[in-house]
Design a protein around this motif. Structure first.
Motif, PDB file in Angstrom:
ATOM      1  N   THR A 195     -41.360 -21.559  -5.174  1.00 34.17           N
ATOM      2  CA  THR A 195     -40.014 -21.226  -6.206  1.00 34.17           C
ATOM      3  C   THR A 195     -40.561 -22.484  -7.316  1.00 34.17           C
ATOM      4  OG1 THR A 195     -38.547 -20.067  -4.970  1.00 34.17           O
ATOM      5  CG2 THR A 195     -37.339 -21.037  -7.236  1.00 34.17           C
ATOM      6  N   ASP A 198     -37.770 -26.148  -7.406  1.00 29.98           N
ATOM      7  CA  ASP A 198     -37.277 -25.744  -6.474  1.00 29.98           C
ATOM      8  C   ASP A 198     -37.033 -27.419  -5.871  1.00 29.98           C
ATOM      9  OD1 ASP A 198     -36.204 -25.284  -3.726  1.00 29.98           O
ATOM     10  OD2 ASP A 198     -37.727 -24.320  -2.886  1.00 29.98           O
TER      11      ASP A 198
ATOM     12  N   ARG B 309     -26.333 -21.582 -10.830  1.00 29.47           N
ATOM     13  CA  ARG B 309     -27.681 -21.176 -10.563  1.00 29.47           C
ATOM     14  C   ARG B 309     -28.436 -20.777  -9.501  1.00 29.47           C
ATOM     15  NH1 ARG B 309     -31.829 -25.883 -12.303  1.00 29.47           N
ATOM     16  NH2 ARG B 309     -33.421 -24.726 -12.936  1.00 29.47           N
ATOM     17  N   THR B 310     -28.832 -21.264  -9.041  1.00 32.35           N
ATOM     18  CA  THR B 310     -29.960 -21.011  -7.775  1.00 32.35           C
ATOM     19  C   THR B 310     -29.080 -20.444  -6.212  1.00 32.35           C
ATOM     20  OG1 THR B 310     -29.132 -23.028  -6.916  1.00 32.35           O
ATOM     21  CG2 THR B 310     -30.849 -23.645  -8.280  1.00 32.35           C
ATOM     22  N   ALA B 497     -33.803 -25.420  -6.696  1.00 28.82           N
ATOM     23  CA  ALA B 497     -32.665 -24.731  -5.106  1.00 28.82           C
ATOM     24  C   ALA B 497     -33.067 -25.729  -4.752  1.00 28.82           C
ATOM     25  CB  ALA B 497     -33.768 -23.349  -5.226  1.00 28.82           C
TER      26      ALA B 497
END
Lengths: 251, 519
Positions: A195, A198, B309-310, B497
């Motif tokens: 991602t 990330d 957001r994540t 994330a």
């Protein structure tokens, strides 16, 4: 009652099990080579500019090295501290350079001891046509194992100025550890999918000129890739960088 | 003493979940207004309250004109107070205005000046001229006064924003609503909202006061509710009614704190945990589907702190212990072993001394994660208990430990307890909180380089105090009281994330928005 859903689930589970236990691909001298990849090409000479999204798209990547396939925190820490070859945290290789890794033992996820023979591994200079570095293709198109392996990669990020307050933002499939100028700055733990942004490092400073970015990706099975870029103090991609594969300081 | 008796004895000492700190007794509070960093409100009979932070309140200075249910507004460089009083028997009443350049009695500029009557009712007409409410119209720059109380209608007249007086006393006031009181207009997203209080007041715990709302494209109405019922016919969408131990909310007032945080002030006719006293309350104001909604101040509890957001959750950066042994490693892109147990840990439910196991790895005799009931999706056949943090945390480092973010898996390092920090002050509506890993004293803290860490034990240091404010969309902004060496306020921010940091709040972004998902 056997329902179509249950049959599908059983089939899917069987496929996962088969895939997980499938022997790793043996090296194949008839493999087409990395150039056959639709997303990886041999790196050209000189430098390549970062695109507007800032992704690091030029890399030197070492052939996949056998690993135990574990991607837990402690397994990735162990992989990151294991010495596979001399100067692995400082070497700036050239395309085609080889390193010899002495034989070692590892324990697979089912607990069996696997002996890895002494072997030579080759560095490959590649350009990515997408934001990510497709390590699966790098291995697959050479006929090399894609599961239960680790990948080392390195690139040179050239900055026009000293830039403080930037962050290295990475993603990987599966786990990974990342260094900038020799300092570990961030990591990805667990069986993650790549991602964008990330894991993000704490704020760091890019030197004016060459900065060495290095990674270790730890792969279990299936797809394996990674991506990286620098974000500025406002979390915007740093796009005024260039990438080369030569460290001027090493001359 | 048995527990029930003990609890009953303790109950009166415990603050209500909604109650502010300090002296908060008031009835019919005016809209909160800020002046030189302090918050002010006045109630019926003067009853001034002042606060340095919006959380702890004390008695303030009584103005020279007192009466019924005042409202206060800042216009330019002056503060205007509108106060009603009965000119005879109800509904014979009038509303007077006074103004001062400051609300701080210690200031040399402090001086209330009388501005005269701005509205009245003669005791015969169908309105009771009390309960003023002000809106400085952000769309037109006009100043509106609504007033009225049960006897007939709620009315609106236009005032001069330069003087606070009537623009023209001759036009007949416009009727907006009926059979309610404590009206006030607010403006949002090109809609005018009329909030008014229905029900009965002044009966302590028997008061059935409740706040209702209708909306209109024009300040002069018609205001209709969500069911298209005109407030002139008694319509009004419920905004806030009685809850639990607090009864009879009324006298809404909005305060925009900026950067996506709005609050509203009001009173409860009776806080049962404070002996039924009428008290000031402050809560977040949210907006959903074009309607104002009463939000919730953060409350003591254990939560998953999940980034809007994540979608990932804040966790201690330690290796998690899986709750089950998993279902096998996968060979497709996203499947495979998860996180392993730390050295020496065993699978939950396993007997002491059992072989350590990692998620996704084979369990003896069970195939790749198969439960005893047969089939890889059969589970264990019995409830899986929550992780015992006392056991799991034995493998955590002793000193400061970083944080990171990951998908929530109900593991101990992902659960946070939010609880008020004692004697640490607060902000409008809530106290500063400490945020600790649930079941431990390990506390979230800001670092000198504007990052996050956790310290082994909460000490009360300002970088361990957190302001948790609900934003108008219902998510929360989480800010440390202090970031060492940094002057501007920063908020917990999802940089990616897998990583959270501290950053300046950006109302246009989801980076600094968090869900508090109760556990």
């Amino acid at each position: 009652m056997i329902t179509p859903r249950k049959i599908f689930c059983a089939l899917a589970a069987s496929l996962f099990t088969l895939a997980a236990t499938r022997p790793a691909l043996a090296a194949d001298s008839k493999a087409p080579g990395i150039a056959a990849s639709p997303v990886l090409k041999p790196a050209t000479a000189g430098s390549v500019p970062a695109g507007p999204e800032g992704f690091l798209t030029r890399w030197l990547v070492l052939d996949p090295i056998p690993g135990d396939g574990r991607v837990t925190d402690s397994a990735i820490r162990a992989a990151a501290t294991k010495e596979y070859f001399a100067n692995q945290n400082s070497v700036m290789p050239r395309d085609g350079d080889k390193v010899t890794i002495a034989g070692y033992s590892l324990f697979s996820r089912d607990g069996n001891e696997v002996k890895v023979a002494t072997a030579d591994y080759t560095w490959h200079a590649v350009d990515c046509s997408r934001h990510n570095l497709n390590l699966y293709h790098l291995a697959f198109f050479q006929g090399k194992p894609t599961s239960n392996v680790v990948f080392w990669g390195v690139t040179v990020v050239n900055s026009p100025d000293e830039i403080s307050g930037v962050r290295l933002a990475v993603g990987s499939n599966a786990g990974s550890v990342w260094w900038v100028n020799g300092q570990e700055v961030t990591a990805v733990y667990g069986d993650k999918q790549t991602t964008i942004d990330d894991s993000v490092s704490r704020k760091l400073t890019l030197k004016k000129g060459a900065n060495i970015v290095r990674f270790l990706v730890v792969q279990n099975a299936g797809m394996v890739d990674c991506c990286a870029r620098f974000l500025d103090a406002n979390d915007q991609p740093l796009s005024r960088l260039t990438f080369t594969l030569t460290d001027p300081a090493a001359k | 003493m048995n527990f029930r008796l003990f609890a009953a004895a303790l109950l009166p000492l415990l603050p209500s979940a909604f109650a502010l700190d300090g002296v908060i007794q008031i009835h019919d509070p005016s809209t909160l207004v800020r002046c030189d960093g302090k918050f002010y409100t006045w109630g019926t009979g003067g009853s001034p309250l002042v606060s340095d932070d919006g959380w702890t309140w004390r008695r303030g200075a009584v103005p020279p004109v007192t009466g019924l249910a005042p409202d206060v507004i800042r216009l330019g460089d002056r503060y205007y107070m509108y106060v009603a009083h009965n000119a005879g028997g109800q509904p014979h009443a009038q509303i007077d205005m006074i103004s001062s350049p400051t609300l701080d009695p210690e200031s040399p500029q402090f001086k209330w000046e009388k501005g005269g009557e701005v509205a009245s009712t003669d005791g015969v007409e169908d309105c009771n001229g009390i309960d003023p409410g002000l809106l400085l119209d952000p769309k037109t720059g006009k100043l509106w006064l609504t007033y009225g109380s049960y006897f007939g209608t709620i009315r609106i007249v236009e005032l001069d924003p330069k003087t606070g007086r009537r623009v023209d006393p001759k036009p007949k006031p416009v009727d907006l609503a009926i059979n309610c009181e404590a009206s006030i207009m607010i403006f949002h997203d090109d809609w005018y909202y009329l909030l008014a209080t229905h029900g009965s007041c002044c009966q302590g715990a028997n008061s059935n006061y409740n706040i209702r709302v209708g909306r209109s494209r024009s300040p002069t109405g018609p205001f209709v509710d969500h069911d298209d019922l005109d407030m002139m016919q008694g319509g009004g969408k419920l905004f806030l009614g009685s809850e639990s131990r607090v009864v009879g909310p009324g006298h809404f007032g909005r305060l925009d704190l900026g950067d996506g945080v709005e609050v509203f002030s009001y009173h409860y006719e009776a806080d049962l945990d404070r002996g039924g006293a009428s008290v000031l309350a402050i809560r977040p104001l949210l907006w959903r589907d074009g309607w104002p909604v009463a939000g919730d101040n953060a409350k003591t509890g254990s939560y998953q702190l999940r980034s809007v957001r994540t979608g990932t959750a804040l966790e201690l950066a330690v290796e998690g212990v899986p709750l089950t042994s998993g279902r096998g490693g996968g060979a497709r892109g996203g499947r495979g072993p998860g996180r392993a147990a730390p050295p020496g840990a065993t699978a939950p439910g396993a007997p002491s001394g059992a072989t350590p196991v990692a998620a996704g790895e084979a369990t003896p005799g069970g195939g790749r994660g198969r439960g005893p009931g047969g089939g890889m999706f059969a589970g264990t056949g019995s409830p899986i208990p929550p992780q015992d943090v006392a056991v799991v945390s034995k493998n955590w480092p002793a000193g400061n430990v970083d944080t990171r973010m990951a998908n929530y898996l109900d593991q101990a390092q992902q659960k946070w307890t939010i609880s008020p920090a004692p004697n640490a002050g607060g902000y409008p509506g809530a106290p500063y909180f400490k945020i600790t890993v649930a079941g431990t004293d390990r506390a979230l803290a800001a670092t000198a380089d504007a990052e996050l860490t956790t310290v082994p034990a909460f000490t009360g240091a300002p970088e361990q105090l957190w302001c948790i404010q609900q934003l108008t969309d219902g998510s929360y902004r989480i800010r440390p009281n202090t970031v060492p060496g940094v002057k501007e306020p920063l908020a917990l921010s999802a940089a990616g994330a897998g990583f959270a940091t501290l950053a300046k709040f950006n109302p246009a972004s989801d980076r600094q928005r968090w869900h508090l998902q109760g556990l």
